[in-house]
Design an enzyme around this catalytic site. Sequence first.
Site, PDB file in Angstrom:
ATOM      1  N   LYS A  10       0.816  -1.217   0.000  1.00 25.85           N
ATOM      2  CA  LYS A  10       0.000   0.000   0.000  1.00 25.85           C
ATOM      3  C   LYS A  10       0.851   1.269   0.000  1.00 25.85           C
ATOM      4  CE  LYS A  10      -4.222  -1.966   1.954  1.00 25.85           C
ATOM      5  NZ  LYS A  10      -4.624  -2.521   0.704  1.00 25.85           N
ATOM      6  N   THR A  12      -9.993  -0.901  -4.406  1.00 26.08           N
ATOM      7  CA  THR A  12     -10.527  -1.643  -3.280  1.00 26.08           C
ATOM      8  C   THR A  12     -10.500  -0.707  -2.067  1.00 26.08           C
ATOM      9  OG1 THR A  12      -8.327  -2.616  -3.029  1.00 26.08           O
ATOM     10  CG2 THR A  12      -9.990  -3.958  -4.148  1.00 26.08           C
ATOM     11  N   GLY A  13     -11.296  -1.028  -1.055  1.00 24.65           N
ATOM     12  CA  GLY A  13     -11.600  -0.134   0.056  1.00 24.65           C
ATOM     13  C   GLY A  13     -10.477   0.621   0.715  1.00 24.65           C
ATOM     14  N   THR A  71      -7.220   0.613   0.181  1.00 27.53           N
ATOM     15  CA  THR A  71      -6.282   1.204  -0.779  1.00 27.53           C
ATOM     16  C   THR A  71      -6.831   2.518  -1.304  1.00 27.53           C
ATOM     17  OG1 THR A  71      -5.457  -0.983  -1.399  1.00 27.53           O
ATOM     18  CG2 THR A  71      -5.027   0.819  -2.939  1.00 27.53           C
ATOM     19  N   SER A 123     -13.098  -3.921   0.537  1.00 23.51           N
ATOM     20  CA  SER A 123     -11.695  -4.333   0.578  1.00 23.51           C
ATOM     21  C   SER A 123     -11.575  -5.659  -0.178  1.00 23.51           C
ATOM     22  CB  SER A 123     -11.206  -4.468   2.019  1.00 23.51           C
ATOM     23  OG  SER A 123     -11.834  -5.560   2.641  1.00 23.51           O
ATOM     24  N   GLY A 124     -10.367  -5.982  -0.609  1.00 22.31           N
ATOM     25  CA  GLY A 124     -10.149  -7.194  -1.405  1.00 22.31           C
ATOM     26  C   GLY A 124     -10.727  -8.454  -0.790  1.00 22.31           C
ATOM     27  N   ASP A 152     -12.092  -7.275  -5.025  1.00 17.93           N
ATOM     28  CA  ASP A 152     -11.480  -7.802  -6.257  1.00 17.93           C
ATOM     29  C   ASP A 152     -12.567  -8.310  -7.201  1.00 17.93           C
ATOM     30  OD1 ASP A 152      -8.952  -7.316  -5.153  1.00 17.93           O
ATOM     31  OD2 ASP A 152      -8.786  -9.355  -4.362  1.00 17.93           O
TER      32      ASP A 152
END
Length: 140
Positions: free
Chosen positions: A12, A34-35, A37, A54-55, A60
């Site tokens: 990150k 994604t969240g 990031t 998030s992933g 993703d």
Amino acid sequence: MNIALIAHDEKKEDMIQFTTAYTHVLSKHRLFATGTTGMKISNATGLQIHRFQSGPLGGDQQIGAMIANGEMDMIIFFRDPLTAQPHEPDVSALMRLCDVHQIPLVTNIAGAEIFIHGLSRGDLKWREIIKERQEKEGTP
């Protein structure tokens, strides 16, 4: 162009440095991430980013859905190859979708440098030309 920005936890900070360095290029495009990031990039750069989950929670897969629907043009994904990811099958599926739908995908900062310079030169304009033609013809 629609560009997805994804980074594993250990990458990150690299993504933040990369997006900070290339804010002037990225600001001309629609950005998705994604969240966590997306939040970190937005806070560091001021870039407007549509954030998914998030992933590990499905982010993703949300980006994958955009790929499958012809709504994504490029993926910049800083992967951590040295740490096992609990959602590795989702990552593999995302990479497969990029291959199936001819979406440029880069997984490290060295490749991202090449992509971003190509993007600023207009090397990927062909994607927009094809999209416009498909819209006129009514083909997917």
